[in-house]
Design an enzyme around this catalytic site. Sequence first.
Site, PDB file in Angstrom:
ATOM      1  N   THR A 141       0.819  -1.216   0.000  1.00 27.01           N
ATOM      2  CA  THR A 141       0.000   0.000   0.000  1.00 27.01           C
ATOM      3  C   THR A 141       0.849   1.260   0.000  1.00 27.01           C
ATOM      4  O   THR A 141       1.970   1.274   0.541  1.00 27.01           O
ATOM      5  CB  THR A 141      -0.897   0.023   1.248  1.00 27.01           C
ATOM      6  N   TYR A 153      -2.069   0.225   9.984  1.00 27.24           N
ATOM      7  CA  TYR A 153      -2.267  -0.452   8.703  1.00 27.24           C
ATOM      8  C   TYR A 153      -1.026  -0.334   7.835  1.00 27.24           C
ATOM      9  O   TYR A 153      -0.483  -1.327   7.336  1.00 27.24           O
ATOM     10  CB  TYR A 153      -3.483   0.135   7.981  1.00 27.24           C
TER      11      TYR A 153
END
Length: 328
Positions: free
Chosen positions: A117, A141
């Site tokens: 990501t 995250y």
Amino acid sequence: MTVLVTGGAGYIGSHMVLELLDAGEPVIVLDNLSTGFAWAVDKRATLVVGDMGDQDFVERVIRHHGADAIIHFAARIVVPDSVADPLGYYLANTVKTRAVMAAAVATGVKNFIFSSTAAVYGTPEVMPVNEDAATRPESPYGTSKLITEWMLRDAAAAHDIRYVVLRYFNVAGADPKGRTGQSTPNATHLIKVAVQTALGLRDKMDVFGTDYPTPDGTCVRDYIHVTDLVRAHSAALAYLRAGGTSMVANCGYGRGYSVQEVIDTVREVTRVQFRTDYAPRRPGDAAAVVADPSRVKATLAWVPAHENLGEIVEHAYAWERRLANGPK
């Protein structure tokens, strides 16, 4: 040759399964169906329901089906949730991925593609951001994905396994043929939320933060069509099978749109003036993140086909209308 796709019953994973099957690849999907849907897995693939954190189980699946490559999507992905539940995110995204890596090493799988990501960058100092930029994630995250990248790097240095890490920017849209799309009812993806609001499935939508240092005060992101994204994975698989060395690459278009610009585009496409409310910033959200996609284009010969934001919204809107009538 068979490809094991973890999380293949989810949003991006189900598109990857279609891409592989359409190319004639045998596909095994491993998914615990906690957020994915069995009906989203094309019938040409084999669905195995189970926990990717069980290394022995993953090894048995790999050996039984003769997988030579793993494309690993399965993860938890909501930034604010990761701030509230960091240990849950480190378990799902880091600890369990370690089990998948260990199973790959134990069974001799040599090709591994990892779904990472842009959140690993945090708020970049220079944009568009390239892969050599500092990694300063601003949420658990992002950190959970970055740690996993490090584990994969170190495993490849010690064992006969090569990898491609693809750092996604904001994935959106749906299969142009209408076969699958983002199907999680309470998904937080901006474009999905906006088209749901346009369809009356939500009373209104919230815009989180209007005081960012961006042209209109709302967050800026690089939105990539999910079909273009999975084609980057196909290119990565071909690259590894041809003997390519391990690499990290951004997956985005190099063009950012603000939250307000996306909302305006959804209103234009749907011709609905739905309600938006303004709320404070969410924890963990960076002000602006836009990709430099030079590496993925040069090394993997990736050529995007769906860069137009209006087209991305049209495909998402078409899927949401179909989903309302039951895609099963």
